[in-house]
Design a protein around this motif. Structure first.
Motif, mmCIF file in Angstrom:
data_model
loop_
_atom_site.group_PDB
_atom_site.id
_atom_site.type_symbol
_atom_site.label_atom_id
_atom_site.label_comp_id
_atom_site.label_asym_id
_atom_site.label_seq_id
_atom_site.Cartn_x
_atom_site.Cartn_y
_atom_site.Cartn_z
ATOM 1 N N ASP A 33 1.064 -1.545 0.414
ATOM 2 C CA ASP A 33 -0.048 -0.134 0.077
ATOM 3 C C ASP A 33 0.819 1.070 -0.119
ATOM 4 O O ASP A 33 2.112 0.824 0.429
ATOM 5 C CB ASP A 33 -0.697 -0.252 1.336
ATOM 6 N N ASP A 35 -0.103 5.166 0.625
ATOM 7 C CA ASP A 35 -0.497 6.125 1.785
ATOM 8 C C ASP A 35 -0.776 5.237 2.973
ATOM 9 O O ASP A 35 -1.656 4.589 3.180
ATOM 10 C CB ASP A 35 -2.047 6.620 0.838
ATOM 11 N N ASN A 36 -0.047 5.712 3.606
ATOM 12 C CA ASN A 36 0.081 5.626 5.784
ATOM 13 C C ASN A 36 1.449 4.473 6.232
ATOM 14 O O ASN A 36 0.789 3.879 6.915
ATOM 15 C CB ASN A 36 -1.091 5.573 6.535
ATOM 16 N N THR A 37 0.895 3.779 4.963
ATOM 17 C CA THR A 37 2.121 2.876 4.773
ATOM 18 C C THR A 37 3.567 3.065 4.357
ATOM 19 O O THR A 37 4.736 2.744 5.659
ATOM 20 C CB THR A 37 1.862 1.740 3.787
ATOM 21 N N ASP A 117 -2.416 -0.066 5.862
ATOM 22 C CA ASP A 117 -2.563 0.559 6.932
ATOM 23 C C ASP A 117 -3.991 -0.345 7.529
ATOM 24 O O ASP A 117 -4.452 1.355 8.377
ATOM 25 C CB ASP A 117 -2.098 1.750 7.383
ATOM 26 N N GLN A 118 -4.962 0.213 6.715
ATOM 27 C CA GLN A 118 -6.395 -0.121 6.569
ATOM 28 C C GLN A 118 -6.805 -1.446 6.859
ATOM 29 O O GLN A 118 -6.493 -1.681 5.749
ATOM 30 C CB GLN A 118 -7.173 0.822 5.947
ATOM 31 N N ASP A 122 -7.250 -3.010 3.098
ATOM 32 C CA ASP A 122 -6.031 -3.681 2.635
ATOM 33 C C ASP A 122 -6.369 -4.708 3.661
ATOM 34 O O ASP A 122 -5.753 -5.560 2.716
ATOM 35 C CB ASP A 122 -4.751 -3.060 3.697
HETATM 36 MG MG LIG Z 1 -3.300 3.052 3.153
#
Ligand SMILES: [Mg+2]
Length: 167
Positions: A33, A35-37, A117-118, A122
């Motif tokens: 992933d 975003d934010n990973t 991260d979700q 994910d």
């Molecule tokens: Mg993400």
């Protein structure tokens, strides 16, 4: 049957995943992933340690590909800078993007892990596709009501997941 809301394992961040350990258990490729990973939302640069981690993963013989729900205009330059293949508009949690990513790496889902991260994109998507699922903590909290809602809904699931261990 595995709980579709539970990852196989959790880490604080991607740099705490040991690529050699994944390779030793038969994993040959990782779906990543963005975003934010690998970085924060809308950030064109990878988070600290990510470049080194990608090298470590390549060194362990792992194939790598990005799968993001974000738009190609966001994902393509980021993936290009890291020298990674990518699938944008991934429509996670639908399993199709994960299966396309496996096919792109010429691997079966059983030989593949996914990192994200979700839970609601994910984790569920990885579960549906049958790939090994690693969940990381988001790098930073997201603004906006929709993300706050999703994070709020994740909390009791993750609490139950942590209580369940060790099995
Ligand atoms: Mg993400």
């Amino acid at each position: 049957m595995k709980n579709p809301f539970y990852p196989d394992e959790r880490r604080r961040g991607i740099t705490e995943i040991d690529p050699a350990a994944l390779a030793a258990r038969g994993i040959r490729g990782i779906i990543l992933d963005v975003d934010n990973t690998l970085t924060t939302h809308d950030n064109p640069h990878p988070a600290p340690g990510v470049l080194e981690w990608l090298e470590k993963a390549r060194g362990a013989g792992l194939r790598l590909i990005i799968l993001s729900n974000n738009r190609p205009e966001r994902v393509s330059p980021f993936a290009g800078m890291l020298g990674l293949a990518f699938e944008a508009d991934g429509k996670k949690p639908l399993p199709g993007g994960f299966l396309r990513a496996c096919a792109h790496m010429d691997l079966s889902p059983r030989e593949t892990a996914a990192v994200g991260d979700q839970i609601f994109t994910d984790v569920i998507g990885a579960r549906l596709a049958g790939v090994f699922c690693l969940m990381v903590d988001p790098i930073e909290p997201e603004p906006g009501w929709f993300f706050r809602l999703k994070r709020r809904l994740e909390r009791p699931i993750l609490r139950a997941y942590e209580r369940r261990k060790p099995q």
